[in-house]
Enzyme design. Structure first.
Site, PDB file in Angstrom:
ATOM      1  N   GLU A  71       0.821  -1.209   0.000  1.00 51.14           N
ATOM      2  CA  GLU A  71       0.000   0.000   0.000  1.00 51.14           C
ATOM      3  C   GLU A  71       0.857   1.263   0.000  1.00 51.14           C
ATOM      4  OE1 GLU A  71      -3.175  -0.326   2.881  1.00 51.14           O
ATOM      5  OE2 GLU A  71      -3.947  -2.161   1.930  1.00 51.14           O
ATOM      6  N   ARG A  88      21.220 -15.154  21.102  1.00 50.03           N
ATOM      7  CA  ARG A  88      20.847 -16.533  21.394  1.00 50.03           C
ATOM      8  C   ARG A  88      22.056 -17.411  21.654  1.00 50.03           C
ATOM      9  NH1 ARG A  88      15.813 -17.744  19.639  1.00 50.03           N
ATOM     10  NH2 ARG A  88      16.037 -19.545  21.030  1.00 50.03           N
TER      11      ARG A  88
END
Length: 272
Positions: free
Chosen positions: A89, A229
């Site tokens: 959009e 991590r």
């Protein structure tokens, strides 16, 4: 006039983003945070900032970068589907360059929590992005966007690490976070992510790069490592790092806006 189900725009306004024919024209460059609240954070790095509106997870604001260039900021929400909507959009509303500004989890101990990173490419893994083929290696950031990010980071004296990322549609098991009864699956998934050889994992970059590339819109991503991590470290207060990242993004956006203005004045769109 009745709205078309095939193309549900109405009188020049999109069905999701709070912008369109009745609103002011958007600037050619738009930053894409995930969180609507981070649209307002841009007020700390842009002058004359104001929010144009919000619908669902899509919040849009505009302001002026140092030097006066207008920059748009539009939140995408979490994950590929809403990110696809935002990029499509925005492109139809005239935006010519998009720059994701978000967070990620580092998968290597060389990237400390709080590090500002520029994604050079995204490994395929998002369902929404799979509808926009970009080759087996995944979509890459536009070279002009990377150049602008490097220059902005250098000018602002902000260390910038260039990385590759894996984009996935899952925050928990898909990123190897264990759930009760699914510990083995989570460990196996974490091993798969590490085997990809990427530096980080997140949820939107592949979609931004793939959709923008298909539409002829330049795209890139600048990300803060909110966690690591490999070391199991978490960045509790990521606001300072987000602001540093936003300053780099805004300065890069101003440079890219100059490019867009120049190509528009010559009657052609930026090369994708």
């Amino acid at each position: 006039m009745a709205r078309s189900a095939q193309d549900p725009w109405h009188r020049g306004a999109p069905p999701h983003l709070p912008a369109g024919a009745a609103a002011e024209a958007l600037p050619p460059v738009c930053l894409l945070p995930g969180d609507p609240a981070r649209v307002d954070l841009a007020a700390e790095v842009l002058d004359d900032f104001r929010v144009l509106g919000q619908n669902r997870e899509f919040r849009i604001g505009t302001g002026r970068a140092p030097g006066g260039r207008r920059i748009a900021v539009c939140s995408t929400g979490i994950g590929g589907p809403s990110t696809e909507i935002a990029v499509v959009e925005l492109a139809r509303l005239g935006v010519r360059t998009v720059l994701r500004t978000g967070g990620m989890g580092a998968l290597t101990d060389r990237i400390a929590p709080g590090a500002v990173c520029a994604a050079t490419r995204a490994v395929p893994g998002s369902g929404a992005a799979s509808h926009y083929p970009a080759g087996p290696a995944g979509p890459a950031a536009h070279p002009a966007v990377l150049t602008a990010l490097r220059r902005a980071a250098r000018d602002l004296d902000v260390p910038l690490t260039e990385i590759s990322v894996a984009t996935v549609d899952s925050y928990y098991l898909g990123q190897g976070r264990p759930l009760p009864g699914h510990e083995e699956h989570a460990a196996a998934r974490m091993a798969v992510l590490r085997e990809l050889g990427v530096d980080g994992v997140e949820m939107e970059t592949e979609t931004v790069l793939a959709v923008a590339g298909a539409l002829g819109v330049r795209a890139g991503a600048v990300l803060v490592a909110h966690a690591n991590r490999a070391t199991d470290d978490w960045l509790e207060d990521y606001r300072p790092a987000q602001l540093a990242m936003l300053r780099v993004a805004v300065q890069a956006a101003a440079l890219l806006s100059d490019d867009d203005e120049a190509t528009t004045s010559r009657g052609r769109r930026p090369r994708s």
